[in-house]
Motif scaffolding. Structure first.
Motif, short mmCIF file in Angstrom:
data_model
loop_
_atom_site.label_atom_id
_atom_site.label_comp_id
_atom_site.label_asym_id
_atom_site.label_seq_id
_atom_site.Cartn_x
_atom_site.Cartn_y
_atom_site.Cartn_z
N UNK A 44 9.71 7.48 -4.53
CA UNK A 44 8.13 6.78 -5.47
C UNK A 44 8.40 4.80 -4.87
N UNK A 45 9.04 4.62 -5.39
CA UNK A 45 9.11 3.01 -5.59
C UNK A 45 9.66 2.73 -3.92
N UNK A 46 10.28 3.04 -3.85
CA UNK A 46 11.29 2.11 -2.99
C UNK A 46 10.61 1.80 -1.41
N UNK A 47 10.76 0.27 -0.78
CA UNK A 47 10.65 -0.32 -0.24
C UNK A 47 8.78 -1.36 -0.83
N UNK A 48 8.72 -1.02 -1.92
CA UNK A 48 7.14 -1.50 -1.88
C UNK A 48 7.33 -2.78 -2.56
N UNK A 49 6.97 -3.32 -2.65
CA UNK A 49 6.62 -4.89 -3.54
C UNK A 49 5.42 -4.87 -4.97
N UNK A 50 5.41 -5.98 -5.71
CA UNK A 50 4.94 -5.51 -6.72
C UNK A 50 3.44 -5.31 -7.24
N UNK A 51 3.22 -6.22 -6.10
CA UNK A 51 1.47 -5.78 -5.95
C UNK A 51 1.46 -4.34 -5.59
#
Length: 115
Positions: A44-51
């Motif tokens: 779901x969150x792989x490769x994403x930054x916090x923002x």
């Protein structure tokens, strides 16, 4: 939607640790999650930054809120309402139609009782 025990920052921090070369098993033990949960996070969150993850969360919340809204709250412009077909009244039934409907209904009941 169920509220997560972990924030987006914590999730992404754990994923970054794995990207830097730390073993998944060690990360899961430190964070207190299963490996299955870790890989779900990665999907779901792989490769994403916090923002970006926070923006994803707000979009998911808005989407679920919009899915719950009732159709009565949606209003069509009058031009679209006029384009809708008018309701067609059913033709008047003859006495013979009522008789045949009763016969079919009665025979269905008899068949159901004998089965």
């Amino acid at each position: 939607m169920k509220k997560s025990r972990f924030t987006e920052e914590q999730i992404i921090k754990a994923l970054k640790r794995q990207e830097s070369g730390e073993k998944v098993q060690d990360i899961c033990r430190d964070v207190g999650i299963s490996q299955q949960a870790f890989y779900k996070w990665k999907a779901k969150y792989g490769g994403l930054e916090v923002s970006e993850a926070q923006r994803l969360r707000t979009l998911e919340d808005e989407n679920s809120r919009l899915k719950v809204s009732t159709p009565s709250s949606i209003q069509l412009p009058t031009s679209q309402l006029e384009a809708l077909p008018q309701v067609i009244e059913p033709p008047e039934s003859s006495p013979d139609d009522n008789y045949s409907r009763r016969q079919i209904s009665r025979s269905c009941k008899i068949t159901a009782k004998t089965s």
